[in-house]
Design a protein around this motif. Structure first.
Motif, mmCIF file in Angstrom:
data_model
loop_
_atom_site.group_PDB
_atom_site.id
_atom_site.type_symbol
_atom_site.label_atom_id
_atom_site.label_comp_id
_atom_site.label_asym_id
_atom_site.label_seq_id
_atom_site.Cartn_x
_atom_site.Cartn_y
_atom_site.Cartn_z
ATOM 1 N N HIS A 54 0.896 -1.251 0.146
ATOM 2 C CA HIS A 54 -0.032 0.103 -0.087
ATOM 3 C C HIS A 54 0.838 1.128 -0.082
ATOM 4 N N ILE A 96 3.964 1.630 -0.980
ATOM 5 C CA ILE A 96 4.621 1.867 -2.435
ATOM 6 C C ILE A 96 3.664 2.830 -3.386
ATOM 7 N N GLY A 97 2.349 2.530 -3.348
ATOM 8 C CA GLY A 97 1.654 3.036 -4.137
ATOM 9 C C GLY A 97 0.860 4.659 -3.743
ATOM 10 N N ALA A 98 0.805 4.604 -2.283
ATOM 11 C CA ALA A 98 -0.028 5.481 -1.732
ATOM 12 C C ALA A 98 1.065 6.754 -1.433
ATOM 13 N N GLY A 155 3.897 7.018 -3.437
ATOM 14 C CA GLY A 155 4.825 7.247 -4.598
ATOM 15 C C GLY A 155 6.341 6.856 -4.349
ATOM 16 N N TYR A 167 5.170 -3.098 -9.243
ATOM 17 C CA TYR A 167 5.159 -1.663 -9.277
ATOM 18 C C TYR A 167 6.010 -1.165 -10.411
#
Length: 351
Positions: free
Chosen positions: A221, A223-225, A227, A260
């Protein structure tokens, strides 16, 4: 702000920072005997592959000062016995046996017992100094890779207190702090014994680095949230095809990096490579006591008689590693060819 040190050698005395007591207490221990050194390694008072190797080197050299032997042959027999004893303390970290082997080779050049004792202490000091220089070089190469990336994720503690100074995976953050480059580091807590939360967060705070703590299960989470632009980790053993053993949970991050499509870097000195092993399936994986999982801070958190599987490390296949950062330069795939090309070793030799 200053970079903390894990090992001190002054007046022929070996002191280590007791990593069991961090971050709440900064306590230095003096290791007097070879049994003290063995215990410090097994109980994680000292940890991190390079720091383990340095500590073991000093421990063996100091023990040898007290041998009462009449011949060099007897001296070497005692030395080999003590080296085997220390080598059993942590089987996965290759730096440990590498340092002990190096001391034994140097001692064989002696003409007298006294000269052997002197050579052992001198070589332990050289290994210590070499590691500090090595870590600085790793940091320089890592900074070049992270030139345009500031949000970076890491796991465990591959920092100054795991080495002589600067660390491996954390070296670019310490050097960046010295030079005014601002990183935003996210540190996984690193269950079961919390090296990330207890050690990495504390260490980076001492160095003035912006660091945020997350649980291991938050990595995907985050990594995506947040950046995340890159992941960088250390290593305890890297084999001929680039497969890398590191703290349990590292493989999870490598798979996430692939998903990712962000770079996944391994930072380690050349002493961490073991080219006698073809692939990661052959790496011995240490299993640790069950109470590291069933208990937290001495309090039981699982039912009595719970079955536990507690491997200390996992192995990340080389195909998931974007690059391996060493003190000699950056190694890219194909690792089977490019590792020996950069390190200057032939297949079948330990670097």
């Amino acid at each position: 702000m200053s970079i903390p040190l894990s090992i001190e050698w002054t007046n022929k005395k070996l002191r280590i920072i007791n990593q069991q007591k961090l971050p709440l207490e900064v306590d230095y221990l003096t290791l007097e005997t070879i049994e003290d050194v063995y215990d410090a390694i097994v109980t994680l008072k000292v940890r991190g592959a390079p720091a383990i190797g340095i500590t073991a080197a000093y421990g063996l050299a100091r023990a040898a000062q007290h041998y009462e032997t009449n011949t060099l042959e007897e001296f070497y027999q005692h030395l080999e016995k003590d080296a085997l004893y220390l080598g059993e303390s942590r089987p996965t970290a290759v730096n440990l046996v590498w340092a002990l082997d190096r001391l034994q080779r140097v001692a064989k050049d002696a003409a007298t017992i006294q000269e052997a004792k002197e050579l052992l202490l001198e070589e332990a000091i050289v290994i210590h100094k070499e590691d500090e220089a090595s870590c600085r070089n790793i940091g320089e190469f890592a900074l070049s890779l992270l030139e345009n990336q500031t949000k970076v994720l890491t796991i465990c503690n591959a920092g100054s207190i795991a080495t002589a100074k600067y660390g491996t995976a954390l070296a670019p953050f310490h050097l960046g702090s010295e030079r005014g480059k601002r990183f935003e580091v996210f540190a996984c807590e690193t269950r079961p014994v919390f090296q990330g939360s207890r050690l990495t967060v504390w260490e980076l705070q001492q160095s003035g680095v912006d660091v945020t703590l997350i649980t291991d299960s938050m990595a995907a989470h985050t990594i995506g949230a947040k950046g995340i632009e890159a992941i960088i980790v250390g290593a305890d053993r890297i084999v001929a095809n680039g497969d890398t053993a590191n703290k349990i949970g590292t493989l999870n991050l490598a798979l996430l990096a692939a998903a990712y499509q962000i770079p996944f870097y391994v930072a380690a000195p050349s002493s961490t490579f073991d080219l006698t092993i073809e692939n990661g399936k052959e790496i011995p994986i240490e299993e640790r006591p069950s109470d590291e999982i069933t208990h937290v801070a001495g309090k039981q958190v699982a039912p009595l008689n719970t079955k536990v599987f507690n491997p200390a490390f996992d192995v990340t296949p080389g195909k998931y590693i974007t690059a391996i950062i060493t003190e000699k330069g950056i190694i890219y795939p194909e690792y089977t060819k490019n590792i020996p090309a950069l390190l200057g070793t032939e297949k079948g030799e330990r670097s």
